[in-house]
Design an enzyme around this catalytic site. Structure first.
Site, PDB file in Angstrom:
ATOM      1  N   HIS A 104       0.867  -1.180   0.000  1.00 46.67           N
ATOM      2  CA  HIS A 104       0.000   0.000   0.000  1.00 46.67           C
ATOM      3  C   HIS A 104       0.903   1.230   0.000  1.00 46.67           C
ATOM      4  CE1 HIS A 104      -3.795   2.212   0.756  1.00 46.67           C
ATOM      5  NE2 HIS A 104      -2.971   3.079   1.315  1.00 46.67           N
ATOM      6  N   CYS A 105       0.746   2.067  -1.020  1.00 50.18           N
ATOM      7  CA  CYS A 105       1.627   3.225  -1.187  1.00 50.18           C
ATOM      8  C   CYS A 105       0.911   4.499  -0.739  1.00 50.18           C
ATOM      9  CB  CYS A 105       2.047   3.363  -2.649  1.00 50.18           C
ATOM     10  SG  CYS A 105       3.163   4.752  -2.951  1.00 50.18           S
ATOM     11  N   PRO A 106       1.391   5.162   0.318  1.00 47.75           N
ATOM     12  CA  PRO A 106       0.736   6.406   0.757  1.00 47.75           C
ATOM     13  C   PRO A 106       0.879   7.530  -0.257  1.00 47.75           C
ATOM     14  CG  PRO A 106       2.760   6.022   1.990  1.00 47.75           C
ATOM     15  CD  PRO A 106       2.510   4.788   1.200  1.00 47.75           C
TER      16      PRO A 106
END
Length: 360
Positions: free
Chosen positions: A192-194
């Site tokens: 999951h990439c912020p």
């Protein structure tokens, strides 16, 4: 994370736009005479890199990474899998979702095409007796007869195991993981990439990889065109120093662009280099750590572990970008990724923990 994500997207976009605007407004006109052929070539290259950076950035951020239900409804499916019951629609009931092996192979699945729950081959006494009974007791899921869509020439047959997601309470396809931030299962989940405010998975991994690639190239281009000027601002003496200080806006643009580009390039060298390795080794970030555990488990038992998704450099590339010219595959495109290569188990394996382990 849901609040921080959009802010990071805005901040990242502003940084890229600011550095690009300063370069085009203050740095490029000083280095090259405006209107000349060299100036126009520099301008075209800068616009090409910038368009690819922003296209892949926003496509990655706005594209859903993929949920299991979408995978099962891909074009060309012979039957959809009921995510609640694990049954195959369009086949012959629940038995169509189970894999029946050839005699003597411990329940190895037959070779079929597509990632959509194809038809099962004719049942044999030995394959149906051993292989399927083990699957029922160990997974409470469905073993779906799938095979690689890219690697059609592989002679081996694969057994694909579908398991249950304890949080979604539905079947979880192979290579699928549950994201605690998005609170859903993601196909081929990497992380999951912020900065994208999104999961990186099956449908947007290509955009993520290309964003890192073009951003790194853009930073390298900016560094190459500002290093000399940046060094000159600190080496100048006398009259040269007065001239540089007089043009404050140009000096600020040079320092800002060089510092931002150099800092981002250092970080991207590690991040993009990491994903280059992952792509050509046929694994995701999550799978890398899982594979390390499997390798240690196999070593403890005196066996050799092999990543089943690693099908060679070219075919690993095609798992993400598809067949064809690699340079053309890296250009702006809205096409869907190739049909997924699902995980499989070699013929001689009959234990989940040993699914990719073979005897030395």
């Amino acid at each position: 994370m849901r609040v921080l994500g959009p802010l990071l997207i805005i901040m990242g976009s502003l940084l890229i736009l600011t550095a690009s605007a300063l370069y085009l407004r203050f740095i490029l006109p000083v280095q090259v005479e405006p209107g000349s052929l060299k100036y126009n070539l520099h301008l075209l290259l800068a616009m090409y890199l910038l368009s690819n950076i922003f296209f892949n950035y926003f496509m990655c951020a706005s594209t859903r990474p993929g949920r299991p239900a979408r995978l099962l409804r891909m074009p060309g499916a012979r039957g959809d899998v009921d995510l609640e019951k694990g049954a195959a629609r369009g086949g012959s009931g629940p038995a169509a979702a189970r894999s029946h092996g050839h005699a003597g192979n411990g329940g190895a699945a037959a070779h079929g095409r597509g990632g959509n729950g194809g038809q099962s081959p004719p049942k044999t006494a030995q394959g149906a007796g051993k292989g399927n009974s083990r699957l029922k007791t160990r997974s409470r899921g469905a073993a779906v007869n799938l095979a690689p869509a890219v690697d059609h020439d592989v002679a081996d047959r694969f057994l694909v195991l579908w398991k249950n997601c304890e949080r979604c309470k539905t079947l979880k396809p192979p290579r699928t993981h549950h994201c605690s931030v998005c609170n859903e299962c993601v196909l081929n989940m990497d992380h999951h990439c912020p900065w994208m405010n999104n999961c990186i998975g099956y449908y947007n991994y290509r955009y993520f990889w290309l964003f890192l690639c073009y951003l790194w190239v853009g930073c390298a281009y900016l560094i190459a065109n500002t290093t000399h000027k940046f060094a000159a601002t600190y080496r100048a003496h006398g009259q040269d120093a007065l001239i540089i200080k007089a043009v404050l806006s140009e000096r600020t643009a040079i320092v800002f662009c060089f510092v931002i580009a150099f800092s981002v390039a250092i970080a991207l060298s590690f991040l993009w280099g990491w994903h280059v390795y992952l792509l050509f080794s046929g694994q995701s970030t999550i799978e890398f750590y899982l594979n390390r555990e499997r390798r240690a488990y196999a070593r403890s038992r005196g066996r050799l572990w092999r990543n089943p998704f690693d099908v060679g450099l070219r075919k690993n590339w095609e798992q993400v970008f598809g067949p064809g010219n690699p340079l053309l595959a890296m250009q702006i495109s809205w096409r869907d990724p190739p049909e997924p290569i699902t995980p499989f188990r070699p013929r001689n394996c009959t234990h989940d923990a040993e699914s990719e382990v073979r005897s030395v």
